[in-house]
Write a protein that holds these residues in place. Structure first.
Motif, short mmCIF file in Angstrom:
data_model
loop_
_atom_site.label_atom_id
_atom_site.label_comp_id
_atom_site.label_asym_id
_atom_site.label_seq_id
_atom_site.Cartn_x
_atom_site.Cartn_y
_atom_site.Cartn_z
N SER A 12 -2.29 -3.49 -13.71
CA SER A 12 -2.82 -3.97 -12.42
C SER A 12 -1.90 -3.55 -11.28
O SER A 12 -2.36 -3.11 -10.22
CB SER A 12 -2.97 -5.50 -12.42
OG SER A 12 -4.10 -5.87 -13.16
N LEU A 13 -0.59 -3.69 -11.52
CA LEU A 13 0.36 -3.31 -10.45
C LEU A 13 0.16 -1.84 -10.08
O LEU A 13 0.07 -1.49 -8.90
CB LEU A 13 1.78 -3.57 -10.94
CG LEU A 13 2.92 -3.28 -9.96
CD1 LEU A 13 4.10 -4.21 -10.24
CD2 LEU A 13 3.40 -1.84 -10.03
N ARG A 14 0.10 -0.98 -11.09
CA ARG A 14 -0.01 0.46 -10.79
C ARG A 14 -1.32 0.77 -10.07
O ARG A 14 -1.37 1.62 -9.18
CB ARG A 14 0.08 1.26 -12.08
CG ARG A 14 1.48 1.26 -12.67
CD ARG A 14 1.58 2.20 -13.85
NE ARG A 14 2.90 2.17 -14.45
CZ ARG A 14 3.96 2.81 -13.98
NH1 ARG A 14 3.86 3.54 -12.89
NH2 ARG A 14 5.12 2.73 -14.60
N LYS A 15 -2.37 0.07 -10.46
CA LYS A 15 -3.67 0.34 -9.84
C LYS A 15 -3.70 -0.06 -8.36
O LYS A 15 -4.31 0.61 -7.55
CB LYS A 15 -4.76 -0.41 -10.62
CG LYS A 15 -6.13 -0.22 -10.04
CD LYS A 15 -7.20 -0.77 -10.94
CE LYS A 15 -8.54 -0.64 -10.22
NZ LYS A 15 -9.63 -1.26 -10.96
N HIS A 16 -3.03 -1.17 -8.03
CA HIS A 16 -3.20 -1.74 -6.68
C HIS A 16 -2.01 -1.52 -5.74
O HIS A 16 -2.07 -1.91 -4.58
CB HIS A 16 -3.47 -3.25 -6.80
CG HIS A 16 -4.75 -3.56 -7.52
ND1 HIS A 16 -5.98 -3.31 -6.98
CD2 HIS A 16 -4.97 -4.04 -8.76
CE1 HIS A 16 -6.93 -3.65 -7.84
NE2 HIS A 16 -6.34 -4.09 -8.94
N LEU A 17 -0.94 -0.88 -6.26
CA LEU A 17 0.30 -0.82 -5.46
C LEU A 17 0.12 -0.14 -4.10
O LEU A 17 0.60 -0.65 -3.09
CB LEU A 17 1.41 -0.12 -6.28
CG LEU A 17 2.76 -0.02 -5.58
CD1 LEU A 17 3.28 -1.40 -5.19
CD2 LEU A 17 3.78 0.69 -6.49
N SER A 18 -0.58 1.00 -4.06
CA SER A 18 -0.62 1.71 -2.78
C SER A 18 -1.38 0.88 -1.74
O SER A 18 -0.99 0.82 -0.57
CB SER A 18 -1.22 3.10 -2.94
OG SER A 18 -2.48 3.00 -3.52
N ARG A 19 -2.45 0.19 -2.19
CA ARG A 19 -3.19 -0.67 -1.26
C ARG A 19 -2.31 -1.82 -0.80
O ARG A 19 -2.26 -2.18 0.38
CB ARG A 19 -4.42 -1.23 -1.98
CG ARG A 19 -5.67 -1.25 -1.14
CD ARG A 19 -6.94 -1.32 -1.94
NE ARG A 19 -6.92 -2.11 -3.13
CZ ARG A 19 -7.54 -3.29 -3.29
NH1 ARG A 19 -8.18 -3.83 -2.28
NH2 ARG A 19 -7.53 -3.91 -4.44
N ALA A 20 -1.54 -2.39 -1.73
CA ALA A 20 -0.69 -3.55 -1.41
C ALA A 20 0.40 -3.16 -0.43
O ALA A 20 0.70 -3.91 0.51
CB ALA A 20 -0.07 -4.11 -2.69
N ALA A 21 0.98 -1.97 -0.63
CA ALA A 21 2.11 -1.56 0.21
C ALA A 21 1.65 -1.20 1.63
O ALA A 21 2.46 -1.06 2.54
CB ALA A 21 2.83 -0.38 -0.43
N ALA A 22 0.32 -1.08 1.81
CA ALA A 22 -0.21 -0.79 3.15
C ALA A 22 -0.47 -2.08 3.93
O ALA A 22 -0.77 -2.04 5.12
CB ALA A 22 -1.50 0.03 3.02
N GLU A 23 -0.39 -3.24 3.26
CA GLU A 23 -0.61 -4.51 3.97
C GLU A 23 0.52 -4.75 4.97
O GLU A 23 1.69 -4.46 4.66
CB GLU A 23 -0.61 -5.68 2.96
CG GLU A 23 -1.72 -5.61 1.94
CD GLU A 23 -2.75 -6.71 2.10
OE1 GLU A 23 -2.36 -7.82 2.50
OE2 GLU A 23 -3.93 -6.44 1.83
N PRO A 24 0.21 -5.27 6.16
CA PRO A 24 1.30 -5.51 7.13
C PRO A 24 2.26 -6.59 6.63
O PRO A 24 1.86 -7.50 5.92
CB PRO A 24 0.56 -5.99 8.39
CG PRO A 24 -0.81 -6.36 7.94
CD PRO A 24 -1.11 -5.66 6.65
N LEU A 25 3.54 -6.44 7.00
CA LEU A 25 4.52 -7.46 6.64
C LEU A 25 4.47 -8.59 7.66
O LEU A 25 4.31 -8.33 8.86
CB LEU A 25 5.93 -6.84 6.61
CG LEU A 25 6.21 -5.89 5.45
CD1 LEU A 25 7.55 -5.17 5.66
CD2 LEU A 25 6.24 -6.64 4.12
#
Ligand code: UD1
Length: 373
Positions: A179-192
């Motif tokens: 799951s982490l590998r699948k969603h990481l790029s989308r997650a890292a684009a979320e604003p901090l």
């Protein structure tokens, strides 16, 4: 042919998602295969449950048991009763449980006593700490499961040492990392949040009963966290168990207490943190793959591979030791660890292959475990 995939609490959803996807993808091979998501309702708040389904692209549960909270016995018993009814109504060919929460054990027992084969994903992890409810859940679930899917070789060795037949054990890797590998790029684009900058904050999670239930223990931990916040801002998404106990706690301004986050927002925060402080099990594994230093605020871990090969250090709960460990991390270069074998994003597919070989009749090559009909 129905297969129940059980999830109940927050750390289950990311573990079942890759397996559900892999089983659905193989329905061409076995058209009669019907994977069904069963949600026990152990976690029921939107932040602890629905947000995870949405972020992971999981379908709404096919069966919802609505178990809710209670003492361990009450919660486990309610799940057992409701799950037994669902098993009798649907007659699944197999039940898959994941992790170590009360839902895992409750559903494994109910199914097994009805003669339904059980598969346990994340089998063989051991903290050797019998004061942890999760350790009891892990041990009991493994003893009665027909298929034991492990995340690493150490877990397999634990099972063999306990007398499990080797044919029951399948080293497949880690579905949470799928799951982490699948969603990481989308997650890292979320604003901090709070104008935080990548690499210049610490992320904190705390929910273990041994850390949060006693006010004095919790305050002592926050003495350490307050000291850390003098060096680096700390973001703290609070678990409901912990939130119920935070009123009396003195907090430094540098500690930002926020609501529990969804999967993507949390993964995005974790991936860009300078360090993570936690008493969670799964986060020790996720930080290992993200190559983010992790300080585990416990005295043991059921996931020693994250210390041997990963970024994890088990530092206990003494403020002085926690602070020293934090300073060591801040003064060290970023980790460049190797990753555990088979944490490659394909664990769900490996599990589906084993189960489908068995479900489609090749039961002898898939397992010769005594409990499997
Ligand atoms: C459970 C798991 C633990 C897992 C954790 C992740 C067991 C024994 N423990 O612990 O292994 O790491 O989930 O989150 O299964 N609550 C809410 N809203 C919710 C869920 C819970 O307010 O959606 C409250 C409950 O009322 C209770 C407290 O949080 O007071 C604890 O919930 P519980 O399900 O008992 O265990 P967790 O501490 O979440």
């Amino acid at each position: 042919m129905k297969v129940f995939i059980v999830a109940g609490a927050r750390p289950n959803f990311m573990k079942v998602a890759p397996l559900l996807e892999a089983l659905h993808a193989r329905r061409e091979q076995i058209p009669e295969l019907q994977p069904l998501l069963v949600h026990t309702g152990q976690h029921y708040d939107v932040q602890m449950s629905e947000n995870f389904l949405r972020d992971l692209g999981l379908p709404l549960p096919d069966i919802y048991l609505g178990a809710g909270s209670g003492s361990h016995a009450e919660q486990t018993a309610r799940i057992m009763i409701a799950f037994e009814k669902a098993c009798i109504e649907h007659n699944p060919a197999l039940v898959v449980v994941v992790g170590d929460v009360n839902s895992t054990l409750a559903c494994a027992i109910s199914a097994k006593k009805l003669g339904i084969p059980v598969a346990h994903v994340e089998a063989g992890l051991r903290s050797r700490d019998m004061s942890m409810p999760e350790e009891i859940n892990r041990l009991c679930t493994d003893v009665i499961s027909d298929f034991l899917f492990t995340t690493d070789e150490l877990a397999g060795a634990n099972l063999l040492a306990e007398g499990c037949a080797p044919e029951r054990i399948h080293f497949v890797g880690n579905t949470m990392i799928d799951s982490l590998r699948k969603h990481l790029s989308r997650a890292a684009a979320e604003p901090l949040p709070f104008g935080l900058e990548a690499g210049i904050y610490a992320l904190l999670t705390l929910h273990r009963p041994s850390n949060v239930d006693e006010p004095a223990t919790l305050q002592r931990l926050f003495d350490a966290i307050n000291a850390i916040a003098a060096h680096i801002p700390v973001v703290f998404p609070t678990h409901p168990r912990t939130a119920q106990r935070m009123d009396a706690i003195q907090l430094n301004d540098g500690v930002r207490v926020i609501e529990p986050l969804g999967y993507l927002a949390f993964l995005g925060l974790m991936a860009r943190a300078r360090l993570v402080l936690t008493d969670s099990g799964g986060i020790q594994e996720e930080t290992t793959v993200l190559r983010v230093p992790c300080l585990t605020l416990r005295h043991n871990t059921e996931r020693p591979i994250t210390c041997e090969q990963g970024t994890n250090s088990v530092v206990g709960t003494e403020p002085k030791q926690v602070l020293q460990a934090m300073l060591r991390v801040l003064n060290a270069p970023p980790p460049n660890n190797r990753l555990p074998e088979k944490w490659d994003g394909h664990a769900g597919e490996r599990i589906a292959d084993v189960l489908l070989a068995w479900l489609s009749g090749d039961r002898i090559s898939a397992t010769t475990g005594t409990g499997v009909p």
